[in-house]
Motif scaffolding. Structure first.
Motif, PDB file in Angstrom:
ATOM      1  N   LYS A   1      -8.200   7.505   1.730  1.00  0.00           N
ATOM      2  CA  LYS A   1      -8.214   6.700   2.953  1.00  0.00           C
ATOM      3  C   LYS A   1      -8.104   7.575   4.200  1.00  0.00           C
ATOM      4  O   LYS A   1      -8.654   7.258   5.250  1.00  0.00           O
ATOM      5  CB  LYS A   1      -7.081   5.683   2.895  1.00  0.00           C
ATOM      6  N   TYR A   2      -7.346   8.636   4.095  1.00  0.00           N
ATOM      7  CA  TYR A   2      -7.217   9.637   5.156  1.00  0.00           C
ATOM      8  C   TYR A   2      -7.619  10.969   4.538  1.00  0.00           C
ATOM      9  O   TYR A   2      -7.484  11.145   3.325  1.00  0.00           O
ATOM     10  CB  TYR A   2      -5.773   9.703   5.676  1.00  0.00           C
ATOM     11  N   PRO A   3      -8.102  11.916   5.319  1.00  0.00           N
ATOM     12  CA  PRO A   3      -8.537  13.198   4.742  1.00  0.00           C
ATOM     13  C   PRO A   3      -7.460  13.825   3.853  1.00  0.00           C
ATOM     14  O   PRO A   3      -6.345  14.094   4.289  1.00  0.00           O
ATOM     15  CB  PRO A   3      -8.823  14.064   5.976  1.00  0.00           C
ATOM     16  N   GLY A   4      -7.792  13.975   2.566  1.00  0.00           N
ATOM     17  CA  GLY A   4      -6.891  14.604   1.607  1.00  0.00           C
ATOM     18  C   GLY A   4      -5.751  13.724   1.123  1.00  0.00           C
ATOM     19  O   GLY A   4      -4.876  14.196   0.411  1.00  0.00           O
ATOM     20  N   VAL A   5      -5.757  12.432   1.482  1.00  0.00           N
ATOM     21  CA  VAL A   5      -4.657  11.538   1.110  1.00  0.00           C
ATOM     22  C   VAL A   5      -5.197  10.310   0.386  1.00  0.00           C
ATOM     23  O   VAL A   5      -5.862   9.459   0.984  1.00  0.00           O
ATOM     24  CB  VAL A   5      -3.857  11.081   2.355  1.00  0.00           C
ATOM     25  N   GLU A   6      -4.914  10.246  -0.917  1.00  0.00           N
ATOM     26  CA  GLU A   6      -5.293   9.065  -1.692  1.00  0.00           C
ATOM     27  C   GLU A   6      -4.243   7.983  -1.490  1.00  0.00           C
ATOM     28  O   GLU A   6      -3.050   8.250  -1.514  1.00  0.00           O
ATOM     29  CB  GLU A   6      -5.402   9.410  -3.179  1.00  0.00           C
ATOM     30  N   ARG A   7      -4.708   6.755  -1.268  1.00  0.00           N
ATOM     31  CA  ARG A   7      -3.811   5.610  -1.088  1.00  0.00           C
ATOM     32  C   ARG A   7      -4.050   4.627  -2.237  1.00  0.00           C
ATOM     33  O   ARG A   7      -5.104   4.640  -2.879  1.00  0.00           O
ATOM     34  CB  ARG A   7      -4.068   4.918   0.259  1.00  0.00           C
TER      35      ARG A   7
ATOM     36  N   PHE B   1       3.853  -3.675 -10.930  1.00  0.00           N
ATOM     37  CA  PHE B   1       2.728  -3.898 -10.029  1.00  0.00           C
ATOM     38  C   PHE B   1       1.440  -3.413 -10.696  1.00  0.00           C
ATOM     39  O   PHE B   1       1.451  -2.452 -11.459  1.00  0.00           O
ATOM     40  CB  PHE B   1       2.924  -3.112  -8.724  1.00  0.00           C
ATOM     41  N   LEU B   2       0.329  -4.075 -10.385  1.00  0.00           N
ATOM     42  CA  LEU B   2      -0.989  -3.610 -10.795  1.00  0.00           C
ATOM     43  C   LEU B   2      -1.477  -2.654  -9.715  1.00  0.00           C
ATOM     44  O   LEU B   2      -1.394  -2.963  -8.521  1.00  0.00           O
ATOM     45  CB  LEU B   2      -1.955  -4.783 -10.936  1.00  0.00           C
ATOM     46  N   ILE B   3      -1.992  -1.511 -10.122  1.00  0.00           N
ATOM     47  CA  ILE B   3      -2.343  -0.440  -9.194  1.00  0.00           C
ATOM     48  C   ILE B   3      -3.855  -0.262  -9.124  1.00  0.00           C
ATOM     49  O   ILE B   3      -4.522  -0.187 -10.160  1.00  0.00           O
ATOM     50  CB  ILE B   3      -1.704   0.899  -9.642  1.00  0.00           C
ATOM     51  N   THR B   4      -4.380  -0.178  -7.919  1.00  0.00           N
ATOM     52  CA  THR B   4      -5.793   0.109  -7.687  1.00  0.00           C
ATOM     53  C   THR B   4      -5.883   1.219  -6.648  1.00  0.00           C
ATOM     54  O   THR B   4      -5.266   1.127  -5.585  1.00  0.00           O
ATOM     55  CB  THR B   4      -6.528  -1.135  -7.142  1.00  0.00           C
TER      56      THR B   4
ATOM     57  N   GLU C   1       0.871  -1.175   0.000  1.00  0.00           N
ATOM     58  CA  GLU C   1       0.000   0.000   0.000  1.00  0.00           C
ATOM     59  C   GLU C   1       0.903   1.218   0.000  1.00  0.00           C
ATOM     60  O   GLU C   1       1.909   1.239   0.712  1.00  0.00           O
ATOM     61  CB  GLU C   1      -0.903   0.018   1.228  1.00  0.00           C
ATOM     62  N   THR C   2       0.547   2.205  -0.814  1.00  0.00           N
ATOM     63  CA  THR C   2       1.409   3.381  -0.908  1.00  0.00           C
ATOM     64  C   THR C   2       0.588   4.640  -1.167  1.00  0.00           C
ATOM     65  O   THR C   2      -0.630   4.597  -1.290  1.00  0.00           O
ATOM     66  CB  THR C   2       2.483   3.173  -1.999  1.00  0.00           C
ATOM     67  N   ASP C   3       1.305   5.750  -1.281  1.00  0.00           N
ATOM     68  CA  ASP C   3       0.680   7.045  -1.542  1.00  0.00           C
ATOM     69  C   ASP C   3       0.991   7.502  -2.969  1.00  0.00           C
ATOM     70  O   ASP C   3       1.662   6.812  -3.730  1.00  0.00           O
ATOM     71  CB  ASP C   3       1.135   8.079  -0.515  1.00  0.00           C
ATOM     72  N   LYS C   4       0.510   8.680  -3.284  1.00  0.00           N
ATOM     73  CA  LYS C   4       0.672   9.230  -4.634  1.00  0.00           C
ATOM     74  C   LYS C   4       2.145   9.460  -4.986  1.00  0.00           C
ATOM     75  O   LYS C   4       2.538   9.339  -6.142  1.00  0.00           O
ATOM     76  CB  LYS C   4      -0.117  10.535  -4.744  1.00  0.00           C
ATOM     77  N   ASP C   5       2.976   9.766  -3.990  1.00  0.00           N
ATOM     78  CA  ASP C   5       4.394  10.037  -4.248  1.00  0.00           C
ATOM     79  C   ASP C   5       5.139   8.815  -4.768  1.00  0.00           C
ATOM     80  O   ASP C   5       6.086   8.947  -5.537  1.00  0.00           O
ATOM     81  CB  ASP C   5       5.091  10.543  -2.981  1.00  0.00           C
ATOM     82  N   ALA C   6       4.758   7.613  -4.334  1.00  0.00           N
ATOM     83  CA  ALA C   6       5.515   6.410  -4.692  1.00  0.00           C
ATOM     84  C   ALA C   6       4.806   5.493  -5.686  1.00  0.00           C
ATOM     85  O   ALA C   6       5.406   4.534  -6.161  1.00  0.00           O
ATOM     86  CB  ALA C   6       5.850   5.619  -3.432  1.00  0.00           C
ATOM     87  N   VAL C   7       3.557   5.778  -6.017  1.00  0.00           N
ATOM     88  CA  VAL C   7       2.792   4.842  -6.843  1.00  0.00           C
ATOM     89  C   VAL C   7       3.435   4.601  -8.213  1.00  0.00           C
ATOM     90  O   VAL C   7       3.379   3.486  -8.745  1.00  0.00           O
ATOM     91  CB  VAL C   7       1.311   5.276  -6.963  1.00  0.00           C
ATOM     92  N   ASN C   8       4.072   5.605  -8.788  1.00  0.00           N
ATOM     93  CA  ASN C   8       4.685   5.406 -10.108  1.00  0.00           C
ATOM     94  C   ASN C   8       5.878   4.456 -10.056  1.00  0.00           C
ATOM     95  O   ASN C   8       6.145   3.749 -11.021  1.00  0.00           O
ATOM     96  CB  ASN C   8       5.066   6.741 -10.744  1.00  0.00           C
TER      97      ASN C   8
END
Length: 140
Positions: free
Chosen positions: A124-130, A116-119, A102-109
């Motif tokens: 998940k947290y206010p203002g933070v997409e996971r 990896f397949l990304i979903t 599980e990661t954040d927008k900074d590391a997803v790329n």
């Protein structure tokens, strides 16, 4: 890679862990303690020029399946393929068929480039997409 559970420079390990998680001292110490005491957790390090430059930590879930808990490459050694190399090595070494993170927008790329397949898990947290990242390989 080397086993970091008994590595003699625990400060180096803690510094690398801090780079891939919220750097709260108590939380860092708990994570490191968990790696050292829990046999289902594996913490390996990448050495270059006699210094620790990367680490990867996983939790084994079942035969062939694991959760990637931590991955970090020391500043100055990034963007040289070391993270991908550590992932490939641990998947091969442990004969993993599935590795999830599980990661954040900074590391997803990074995960996307590594296969990896990304979903999106949404906010998940206010203002933070996971993101849920899953790497699968066919069993040999």
């Amino acid at each position: 890679m080397i086993d970091l559970k008994g590595y003699h420079h625990s400060g180096e390990v803690m510094n690398l862990l801090a780079e891939c998680m919220w750097p709260d001292n108590e939380r860092l110490e708990n994570e490191y303690r968990n790696y050292r005491s829990d046999d289902s957790r594996i913490l390996l390090g990448k050495m270059m020029n006699n210094q620790l430059v990367g680490l990867i930590g996983i939790a084994l879930l079942s035969p062939g399946k694991a959760e990637l808990k931590h991955i970090s490459v020391k500043q100055g050694y990034r963007n040289q393929g070391l993270g991908k190399e550590m992932l490939e090595e641990i998947v091969e070494k442990l004969s993993l068929t599935e590795l999830a993170a599980e990661t954040d927008k900074d590391a997803v790329n990074f995960y996307r480039r590594t296969g990896f397949l990304i979903t999106s898990l949404g906010e998940k947290y206010p203002g933070v997409e996971r993101f849920c990242c899953v790497y699968r390989r066919e069993e040999p």
